[in-house]
Design a protein around this motif. Sequence first.
Motif, short mmCIF file in Angstrom:
data_model
loop_
_atom_site.label_atom_id
_atom_site.label_comp_id
_atom_site.label_asym_id
_atom_site.label_seq_id
_atom_site.Cartn_x
_atom_site.Cartn_y
_atom_site.Cartn_z
N ALA A 244 -19.84 -17.75 -6.88
CA ALA A 244 -18.83 -18.48 -6.10
C ALA A 244 -18.67 -17.82 -4.72
CB ALA A 244 -17.49 -18.47 -6.84
N PHE A 245 -18.57 -16.48 -4.71
CA PHE A 245 -18.45 -15.77 -3.42
C PHE A 245 -19.74 -15.92 -2.60
CE2 PHE A 245 -15.19 -12.63 -5.39
CZ PHE A 245 -14.14 -13.45 -5.02
N LEU A 247 -21.82 -18.41 -2.54
CA LEU A 247 -21.88 -19.74 -1.92
C LEU A 247 -20.95 -19.84 -0.73
CD1 LEU A 247 -21.90 -22.14 -4.99
CD2 LEU A 247 -23.69 -21.88 -3.27
N TYR A 248 -19.78 -19.22 -0.87
CA TYR A 248 -18.75 -19.38 0.14
C TYR A 248 -18.97 -18.44 1.33
CZ TYR A 248 -14.11 -20.35 1.97
OH TYR A 248 -13.07 -20.74 2.76
N TYR A 249 -19.28 -17.17 1.03
CA TYR A 249 -19.33 -16.17 2.10
C TYR A 249 -20.73 -15.89 2.62
CZ TYR A 249 -14.41 -15.28 1.23
OH TYR A 249 -13.07 -15.42 1.10
N LYS A 250 -21.72 -16.11 1.80
CA LYS A 250 -23.14 -16.06 2.18
C LYS A 250 -23.68 -14.73 2.69
CE LYS A 250 -23.95 -20.93 2.73
NZ LYS A 250 -22.65 -21.56 2.56
N TYR A 296 -11.15 -10.52 -0.23
CA TYR A 296 -11.46 -11.81 0.39
C TYR A 296 -10.18 -12.65 0.62
CZ TYR A 296 -16.49 -11.24 -0.40
OH TYR A 296 -17.79 -10.81 -0.37
N ASP A 298 -10.03 -15.77 1.43
CA ASP A 298 -10.15 -17.11 0.84
C ASP A 298 -10.64 -17.06 -0.60
OD1 ASP A 298 -9.36 -18.48 3.04
OD2 ASP A 298 -11.38 -18.80 3.82
N LYS A 301 -9.92 -20.15 -2.84
CA LYS A 301 -10.69 -21.34 -2.45
C LYS A 301 -12.16 -21.18 -2.88
CE LYS A 301 -11.39 -23.89 1.82
NZ LYS A 301 -11.30 -23.74 3.26
N ALA A 302 -12.69 -19.99 -2.63
CA ALA A 302 -14.09 -19.74 -2.98
C ALA A 302 -14.31 -19.91 -4.48
CB ALA A 302 -14.50 -18.34 -2.55
N CYS A 303 -13.33 -19.44 -5.25
CA CYS A 303 -13.54 -19.48 -6.70
C CYS A 303 -13.33 -20.87 -7.28
CB CYS A 303 -12.67 -18.45 -7.38
SG CYS A 303 -13.44 -16.84 -7.17
N MET A 305 -14.80 -23.18 -6.18
CA MET A 305 -16.19 -23.66 -6.14
C MET A 305 -16.95 -23.27 -7.41
SD MET A 305 -17.17 -22.89 -2.23
CE MET A 305 -18.75 -23.70 -2.24
#
Length: 355
Positions: A244-245, A247-250, A296, A298, A301-303, A305
């Motif tokens: 999840a992280f 995908l969100y933070y890359k 983090y 966010d 929100k990231a999780c 996902m």
Amino acid sequence: MKTVEINTATCSSRVICGEGAFNENIPALCRDKLTFTVTDSNVYRIYRPLFDDIFAKSGAVHVIPAGEKSKNYSVLLGILKAMLSSGLKRNSTVFAVGGGVVGDIAGLAASLYMRGVHLVQVPTTLLSQVDSSVGGKTAIDLCGIKNIVGTFYQPETVIADPMFLSTLPAREVRCGLGEIIKTGALNKDIYNKLQQNKEKLEDADFLKDIIYDCIAHKADVVIKDERESGLRKTLNLGHTTGHAFELYYKRKSHGEFVLIGMYYELYIAVRCGICAPEYADSLINLIKRIIKIPAYADAEKACLMAAYDKKNVRAEEISLMVPAKIGQPEELRLPVPKYASIIAECAAQLKENRL
Ligand SMILES: NC(=O)c1ccc[n+]([C@@H]2O[C@H](COP(=O)([O-])OP(=O)(O)OC[C@H]3O[C@@H](n4cnc5c(N)ncnc54)[C@H](O)[C@@H]3O)[C@@H](O)[C@H]2O)c1
């Protein structure tokens, strides 16, 4: 040099690991065969003589751009087209020489081309030696979802030679240690070795020894549950939140996100009363030796996902494998909003330096 056999109802695979594994086995595996070798731009640059002297003599060498972003449909299509134009036959052998990215995409191509050709994995990162090259999972990412398109396709042989680790950047060594610590949370003997050697986790001699232990653990799990219907899910510890992280933070690499994911999931395990704080701390102390855990902003929100992570059975519920006792992981199911709010709580505590 040691060999681990993986025999299941549908496959027979062997992992040869240790110093000398490459030189003693690869030339013979290439001899009198048409081969097709996939590697990435970094590995090709560093090990050019190996490709010229060995792999290029028995077939084509196909180089993909290094990095996670290569795990996509167009790079896969490029590999399949190159296989076709090199005249690859059903009895030919594909060699995947590189880290987990090369192993995952070349393994997928080998499973698709002519409905499957022989596959040899030559993992060159610590992460791929202890984990991704073993067990036959192949994949690419699609529409921002990690590993969503893939197959189970066992390599006939895996050659895990620590000589490749001498050129590995320290950051990549730490990524591999993430999967080693994960295995330590699943296996009492590996846990004890990690605790006894915590001052020298990055030492070459310690790594050579623990690579075999991790391969043997994974092989044992794969033999019992090749298709991930039960026990194999334990190997996903830390991965749901890590993905999840990711995908969100890359910006970090897969192994680093696994370490961060493990940290956050240990917080959840303690918070939900599954894991004793002392045991969680012993794993957290190992993780913190390797990486600084980000608070983090966010995180929640990231999780959310993570609900799209294909490993979760139903979108409204998250399934996590968390350490309960030494060598005993447990499945924890949580409603998505509760999961995301505990993750946010962990991030807030980290921000306030309370953890
Ligand atoms: N199939 C599975 O069961 C499984 C399990 C875990 C992870 N994975 C996948 O593995 C991938 C991560 O693997 P990774 O960490 O090996 O990443 P990677 O393949 O991107 O390799 C990391 C970096 O190291 C470089 N490199 C590789 N070997 C080197 C060497 N010997 N010397 C110097 N540099 C070298 C690469 O070029 C790359 O830049 C992810 O895509 C993940 O999803 C798959």
